[in-house]
Design a protein around this motif. Sequence first.
Motif, mmCIF file in Angstrom:
data_model
loop_
_atom_site.group_PDB
_atom_site.id
_atom_site.type_symbol
_atom_site.label_atom_id
_atom_site.label_comp_id
_atom_site.label_asym_id
_atom_site.label_seq_id
_atom_site.Cartn_x
_atom_site.Cartn_y
_atom_site.Cartn_z
ATOM 1 N N VAL A 138 0.098 16.033 3.395
ATOM 2 C CA VAL A 138 -0.499 15.016 4.470
ATOM 3 C C VAL A 138 0.184 15.550 5.803
ATOM 4 C CG1 VAL A 138 -0.848 12.863 5.470
ATOM 5 C CG2 VAL A 138 -0.432 12.936 2.882
ATOM 6 N N ALA A 139 -0.593 15.578 6.832
ATOM 7 C CA ALA A 139 -0.086 16.158 8.084
ATOM 8 C C ALA A 139 0.626 14.991 8.723
ATOM 9 C CB ALA A 139 -1.422 16.353 9.099
ATOM 10 N N PRO A 140 1.975 15.200 8.925
ATOM 11 C CA PRO A 140 2.829 14.125 9.422
ATOM 12 C C PRO A 140 2.378 13.536 10.718
ATOM 13 C CG PRO A 140 4.368 16.079 8.982
ATOM 14 C CD PRO A 140 2.827 16.324 8.922
ATOM 15 N N GLU A 141 1.684 14.157 11.688
ATOM 16 C CA GLU A 141 0.995 13.292 12.663
ATOM 17 C C GLU A 141 -0.008 12.346 12.461
ATOM 18 O OE1 GLU A 141 -0.986 17.165 12.901
ATOM 19 O OE2 GLU A 141 1.019 16.532 12.390
ATOM 20 N N TYR A 142 -0.766 12.680 11.359
ATOM 21 C CA TYR A 142 -1.837 11.910 10.747
ATOM 22 C C TYR A 142 -1.108 10.809 10.140
ATOM 23 C CZ TYR A 142 -5.841 10.564 7.876
ATOM 24 O OH TYR A 142 -6.714 9.568 7.024
ATOM 25 N N LEU A 143 -0.225 10.907 9.201
ATOM 26 C CA LEU A 143 0.567 9.694 8.534
ATOM 27 C C LEU A 143 1.157 8.853 9.514
ATOM 28 C CD1 LEU A 143 1.574 8.598 5.921
ATOM 29 C CD2 LEU A 143 3.240 10.207 5.863
ATOM 30 N N ARG A 144 1.607 9.383 10.532
ATOM 31 C CA ARG A 144 2.106 8.398 11.538
ATOM 32 C C ARG A 144 1.331 7.527 12.367
ATOM 33 N NH1 ARG A 144 6.935 12.156 12.105
ATOM 34 N NH2 ARG A 144 5.624 13.865 13.051
ATOM 35 N N ARG A 145 -0.141 7.975 12.550
ATOM 36 C CA ARG A 145 -0.889 7.286 13.437
ATOM 37 C C ARG A 145 -2.072 6.460 12.761
ATOM 38 N NH1 ARG A 145 -3.773 12.560 13.759
ATOM 39 N NH2 ARG A 145 -5.902 12.275 13.454
ATOM 40 N N ALA A 146 -2.470 7.062 11.319
ATOM 41 C CA ALA A 146 -3.255 6.271 10.591
ATOM 42 C C ALA A 146 -2.938 5.086 9.846
ATOM 43 C CB ALA A 146 -4.103 7.237 9.607
ATOM 44 N N LYS A 147 -3.965 4.241 9.398
ATOM 45 C CA LYS A 147 -3.458 2.885 8.961
ATOM 46 C C LYS A 147 -3.904 3.202 7.287
ATOM 47 C CE LYS A 147 -3.497 -0.231 12.590
ATOM 48 N NZ LYS A 147 -3.406 0.748 13.697
ATOM 49 N N THR A 148 -4.819 4.114 6.955
ATOM 50 C CA THR A 148 -5.092 4.201 5.638
ATOM 51 C C THR A 148 -5.532 5.518 5.285
ATOM 52 O OG1 THR A 148 -7.484 3.804 6.025
ATOM 53 C CG2 THR A 148 -6.417 1.741 5.514
ATOM 54 N N ILE A 149 -5.483 5.873 3.965
ATOM 55 C CA ILE A 149 -5.978 7.617 3.628
ATOM 56 C C ILE A 149 -7.158 8.163 4.274
ATOM 57 C CG2 ILE A 149 -6.439 8.969 1.695
ATOM 58 C CD1 ILE A 149 -4.548 6.957 -0.079
ATOM 59 N N PRO A 203 0.747 -1.180 -0.137
ATOM 60 C CA PRO A 203 0.033 0.086 0.038
ATOM 61 C C PRO A 203 0.910 1.317 -0.017
ATOM 62 C CG PRO A 203 0.184 -0.932 2.283
ATOM 63 C CD PRO A 203 0.669 -1.726 1.201
ATOM 64 N N LYS A 204 0.332 2.111 -0.807
ATOM 65 C CA LYS A 204 1.072 3.642 -0.801
ATOM 66 C C LYS A 204 1.376 4.049 0.757
ATOM 67 C CE LYS A 204 -0.681 6.561 -3.986
ATOM 68 N NZ LYS A 204 0.529 7.092 -4.609
ATOM 69 N N TRP A 205 0.583 4.025 1.555
ATOM 70 C CA TRP A 205 0.464 4.578 3.149
ATOM 71 C C TRP A 205 1.788 3.948 3.825
ATOM 72 C CZ3 TRP A 205 -2.208 8.641 4.279
ATOM 73 C CH2 TRP A 205 -2.099 8.796 5.593
ATOM 74 N N GLY A 206 1.972 2.729 3.572
ATOM 75 C CA GLY A 206 3.105 2.166 4.345
ATOM 76 C C GLY A 206 4.354 2.709 3.627
ATOM 77 N N VAL A 207 4.285 2.928 2.475
ATOM 78 C CA VAL A 207 5.565 3.388 1.770
ATOM 79 C C VAL A 207 5.884 4.964 2.008
ATOM 80 C CG1 VAL A 207 6.401 4.073 -0.579
ATOM 81 C CG2 VAL A 207 5.164 2.186 -0.282
ATOM 82 N N TRP A 208 4.792 5.643 2.266
ATOM 83 C CA TRP A 208 4.879 6.872 2.862
ATOM 84 C C TRP A 208 5.369 7.170 4.179
ATOM 85 C CZ3 TRP A 208 -0.382 9.696 1.302
ATOM 86 C CH2 TRP A 208 -0.561 9.758 -0.117
ATOM 87 N N GLN A 209 4.720 6.341 5.038
ATOM 88 C CA GLN A 209 5.356 6.152 6.339
ATOM 89 C C GLN A 209 6.786 5.778 6.636
ATOM 90 O OE1 GLN A 209 2.503 3.192 7.894
ATOM 91 N NE2 GLN A 209 1.141 4.753 9.124
ATOM 92 N N HIS A 210 7.084 4.707 5.828
ATOM 93 C CA HIS A 210 8.550 4.443 6.002
ATOM 94 C C HIS A 210 9.316 5.760 5.391
ATOM 95 C CE1 HIS A 210 12.263 2.682 3.979
ATOM 96 N NE2 HIS A 210 12.531 2.306 5.192
ATOM 97 N N ALA A 211 9.119 6.300 4.348
ATOM 98 C CA ALA A 211 10.031 7.217 3.517
ATOM 99 C C ALA A 211 9.968 8.210 4.543
ATOM 100 C CB ALA A 211 9.213 7.664 2.340
ATOM 101 N N MET A 212 8.731 8.827 5.203
ATOM 102 C CA MET A 212 8.974 9.847 6.221
ATOM 103 C C MET A 212 9.764 9.833 7.280
ATOM 104 S SD MET A 212 5.640 12.485 7.905
ATOM 105 C CE MET A 212 5.448 11.009 9.251
#
Length: 234
Positions: A184-195, A79-88
């Motif tokens: 994307v708000a970084p705190e949201y990217l850190r805590r959420a599991k999907t978009i 999923p794109k979300w997991g890629v984003w989390q790792h990259a950030m």
Amino acid sequence: MILGHIGARKGSKGVPGKNFKDLCGKPMIDWSLDQLLEHPEVDAVVVSTDDEAIYEHAVAKGALPIGLRPAELATDSAPKWGVWQHAMATAESTAGQAATAFLDLDCTSPLRHSSDISGAIDLFLKEAPDMVMSVCEARKNPYFNLVEPDETGALHVSKPLPGGVWARQAAPTVYEHAASTYVVAPEYLRRAKTIYEGRVIPFEMPPERCIDVDSPFDFKLVEMLLREELGQDG
């Protein structure tokens, strides 16, 4: 720190090697990467990829050296979300500072303008949502001219309203999710599991700047439009 990000996986079934494929004189990824590197509001840039050639190319141009993407994030189903989390997380560690906004550009949507990036950032700063997502007005509308079969095979409007909708202009507004530009708000990217867990708001772009390259036809169409914009002969 506004962190610009591009995800560029090596594999592609529709257009093999499309992220690094030449498009009007430079690799397709560079139409997005150059926008990030040159944008005055972007403080750092990171490219998440499992392709060593793309990674070395990006770092040489000025992207943060975060290493290659883990194998589990380089599959067709990742999923794109997991890629984003790792990259950030990796980029913040490399840069030594926390992101205040995570700006993702899809490198398979090379027709966006720099003004689209500015507009998405401005909307994010003004409205303070969990996420700004690029959209364009949908060509077909489920309240009007999208239909689906019932159990007998007979067609019905997908989302019927009382009394029906008999003119496109009378139908509720519906957007297409345009894979182009996200903030994307970084705190949201850190805590959420999907978009869509939080408040995701639309940033509307013209449809002609939202074409996503997913097939050889898409690539030809984007190439034609880009040549026209650049004033190049065919």
